[in-house]
Write a protein that holds these residues in place. Structure first.
Motif, PDB file in Angstrom:
ATOM      1  N   SER A  82     -56.263  -8.131  -4.268  1.00  0.00           N
ATOM      2  CA  SER A  82     -57.574  -8.547  -4.446  1.00  0.00           C
ATOM      3  C   SER A  82     -57.586  -9.784  -5.457  1.00  0.00           C
ATOM      4  O   SER A  82     -58.256 -10.854  -5.183  1.00  0.00           O
ATOM      5  CB  SER A  82     -58.397  -7.594  -5.103  1.00  0.00           C
ATOM      6  OG  SER A  82     -58.001  -7.233  -6.315  1.00  0.00           O
ATOM      7  N   TYR A  83     -56.545  -9.921  -6.181  1.00  0.00           N
ATOM      8  CA  TYR A  83     -56.385 -11.037  -7.192  1.00  0.00           C
ATOM      9  C   TYR A  83     -55.931 -12.213  -6.561  1.00  0.00           C
ATOM     10  O   TYR A  83     -56.410 -13.273  -6.438  1.00  0.00           O
ATOM     11  CB  TYR A  83     -55.523 -10.529  -8.324  1.00  0.00           C
ATOM     12  CG  TYR A  83     -55.300 -11.769  -9.427  1.00  0.00           C
ATOM     13  CD1 TYR A  83     -56.567 -12.121  -9.695  1.00  0.00           C
ATOM     14  CD2 TYR A  83     -53.968 -11.901 -10.142  1.00  0.00           C
ATOM     15  CE1 TYR A  83     -56.328 -13.121 -11.044  1.00  0.00           C
ATOM     16  CE2 TYR A  83     -54.093 -12.807 -10.955  1.00  0.00           C
ATOM     17  CZ  TYR A  83     -55.179 -13.124 -11.685  1.00  0.00           C
ATOM     18  OH  TYR A  83     -54.931 -14.152 -12.681  1.00  0.00           O
ATOM     19  N   LEU A 122     -56.189 -12.734  -3.160  1.00  0.00           N
ATOM     20  CA  LEU A 122     -57.268 -13.473  -2.296  1.00  0.00           C
ATOM     21  C   LEU A 122     -58.262 -14.153  -3.313  1.00  0.00           C
ATOM     22  O   LEU A 122     -58.929 -14.985  -2.777  1.00  0.00           O
ATOM     23  CB  LEU A 122     -58.120 -12.110  -1.682  1.00  0.00           C
ATOM     24  CG  LEU A 122     -57.195 -11.608  -0.576  1.00  0.00           C
ATOM     25  CD1 LEU A 122     -57.791  -9.926   0.100  1.00  0.00           C
ATOM     26  CD2 LEU A 122     -56.895 -12.301   0.665  1.00  0.00           C
ATOM     27  N   LEU A 123     -58.607 -13.583  -4.373  1.00  0.00           N
ATOM     28  CA  LEU A 123     -59.735 -14.052  -5.263  1.00  0.00           C
ATOM     29  C   LEU A 123     -58.946 -15.680  -5.513  1.00  0.00           C
ATOM     30  O   LEU A 123     -59.798 -16.485  -5.487  1.00  0.00           O
ATOM     31  CB  LEU A 123     -60.017 -13.433  -6.335  1.00  0.00           C
ATOM     32  CG  LEU A 123     -61.093 -13.805  -7.217  1.00  0.00           C
ATOM     33  CD1 LEU A 123     -62.387 -13.714  -6.340  1.00  0.00           C
ATOM     34  CD2 LEU A 123     -61.104 -12.608  -8.203  1.00  0.00           C
ATOM     35  N   ALA A 135     -60.614 -17.432  -2.058  1.00  0.00           N
ATOM     36  CA  ALA A 135     -62.106 -17.228  -2.320  1.00  0.00           C
ATOM     37  C   ALA A 135     -62.435 -18.622  -3.254  1.00  0.00           C
ATOM     38  O   ALA A 135     -63.480 -19.241  -2.961  1.00  0.00           O
ATOM     39  CB  ALA A 135     -62.490 -15.944  -3.027  1.00  0.00           C
ATOM     40  N   TYR A 139     -67.575 -15.845  -1.060  1.00  0.00           N
ATOM     41  CA  TYR A 139     -66.341 -15.011  -0.926  1.00  0.00           C
ATOM     42  C   TYR A 139     -65.764 -14.451  -2.703  1.00  0.00           C
ATOM     43  O   TYR A 139     -65.544 -13.512  -2.574  1.00  0.00           O
ATOM     44  CB  TYR A 139     -65.070 -15.982  -0.561  1.00  0.00           C
ATOM     45  CG  TYR A 139     -65.268 -15.978   1.052  1.00  0.00           C
ATOM     46  CD1 TYR A 139     -65.157 -14.985   2.211  1.00  0.00           C
ATOM     47  CD2 TYR A 139     -65.737 -17.203   1.634  1.00  0.00           C
ATOM     48  CE1 TYR A 139     -65.333 -15.100   3.163  1.00  0.00           C
ATOM     49  CE2 TYR A 139     -66.014 -17.411   2.857  1.00  0.00           C
ATOM     50  CZ  TYR A 139     -65.894 -16.485   3.864  1.00  0.00           C
ATOM     51  OH  TYR A 139     -65.835 -16.535   5.150  1.00  0.00           O
ATOM     52  N   LEU A 151     -68.107 -11.681  -3.087  1.00  0.00           N
ATOM     53  CA  LEU A 151     -67.634 -10.797  -2.386  1.00  0.00           C
ATOM     54  C   LEU A 151     -66.412  -9.725  -2.925  1.00  0.00           C
ATOM     55  O   LEU A 151     -66.517  -8.659  -3.016  1.00  0.00           O
ATOM     56  CB  LEU A 151     -67.657 -11.074  -0.968  1.00  0.00           C
ATOM     57  CG  LEU A 151     -67.017  -9.903   0.100  1.00  0.00           C
ATOM     58  CD1 LEU A 151     -68.194  -8.995   0.429  1.00  0.00           C
ATOM     59  CD2 LEU A 151     -66.478 -10.592   1.397  1.00  0.00           C
ATOM     60  N   LEU A 152     -65.473 -10.678  -3.371  1.00  0.00           N
ATOM     61  CA  LEU A 152     -64.162 -10.153  -4.068  1.00  0.00           C
ATOM     62  C   LEU A 152     -64.200  -9.909  -5.686  1.00  0.00           C
ATOM     63  O   LEU A 152     -63.535  -9.019  -6.009  1.00  0.00           O
ATOM     64  CB  LEU A 152     -63.122 -11.026  -3.726  1.00  0.00           C
ATOM     65  CG  LEU A 152     -62.723 -11.269  -2.111  1.00  0.00           C
ATOM     66  CD1 LEU A 152     -61.892 -12.358  -1.923  1.00  0.00           C
ATOM     67  CD2 LEU A 152     -61.953 -10.039  -1.703  1.00  0.00           C
ATOM     68  N   PRO A 170     -65.057  -6.074  -6.752  1.00  0.00           N
ATOM     69  CA  PRO A 170     -63.855  -5.108  -6.462  1.00  0.00           C
ATOM     70  C   PRO A 170     -62.731  -5.175  -7.104  1.00  0.00           C
ATOM     71  O   PRO A 170     -62.205  -4.449  -7.878  1.00  0.00           O
ATOM     72  CB  PRO A 170     -63.733  -5.211  -5.029  1.00  0.00           C
ATOM     73  CG  PRO A 170     -65.229  -5.769  -4.274  1.00  0.00           C
ATOM     74  CD  PRO A 170     -65.571  -6.317  -5.456  1.00  0.00           C
ATOM     75  N   HIS A 171     -62.583  -6.584  -7.391  1.00  0.00           N
ATOM     76  CA  HIS A 171     -61.575  -6.922  -7.961  1.00  0.00           C
ATOM     77  C   HIS A 171     -61.343  -6.687  -9.567  1.00  0.00           C
ATOM     78  O   HIS A 171     -60.438  -6.000 -10.051  1.00  0.00           O
ATOM     79  CB  HIS A 171     -60.981  -8.364  -8.086  1.00  0.00           C
ATOM     80  CG  HIS A 171     -59.731  -8.634  -8.951  1.00  0.00           C
ATOM     81  ND1 HIS A 171     -58.671  -8.327  -9.026  1.00  0.00           N
ATOM     82  CD2 HIS A 171     -60.112  -9.472 -10.414  1.00  0.00           C
ATOM     83  CE1 HIS A 171     -58.098  -8.852  -9.914  1.00  0.00           C
ATOM     84  NE2 HIS A 171     -58.790  -9.394 -10.762  1.00  0.00           N
TER      85      HIS A 171
END
Length: 104
Positions: free
Chosen positions: A24-25, A27-28, A32, A44, A47-48, A51-52
């Motif tokens: 998640s990190y 992707l962020l 994103a 994005y 969205l992330l 959860p992150h």
């Protein structure tokens, strides 16, 4: 015996959370955030982000819960905590510190 089962349960959960937190990190940071600044679209990140954040907190809490059973020194524990803010850090922790504990 019951303590070992609990420890291994927390250890397995921590391994999964470490992977997901790291993913998640990444992707962020690398998907994103660039999209947000290149296109002006913050969706994005929104969205992330949550959860992150939840995975980050869970990673820290679980690290505290398994520290004693893993027999981590203070330096190792500090490294585990710092790995959560370094891109790809949790993958390293999972591979070098957690995987050997579940295999051996």
């Amino acid at each position: 015996m019951h303590e070992n089962l609990t420890m291994f349960s927390f250890l397995n959960i921590f391994r999964i959370v470490a992977f997901l937190e790291g993913l998640s990190y990444i992707l962020l940071l690398f998907i994103a955030t660039p999209i947000k600044y290149m296109t002006g679209n913050p969706e994005y990140v929104k969205l992330l982000g949550m959860p992150h954040g939840m995975l980050f907190i869970l990673y820290i809490v679980l690290a505290f819960l398994i520290k004693r059973d893993m027999k981590w020194t203070n330096n190792t524990f500090l490294f585990v905590l710092l790995a959560s803010i370094i891109p790809f850090g949790t993958f390293y922790v999972e591979r070098k510190l957690l995987k050997p504990a579940t295999n051996g």
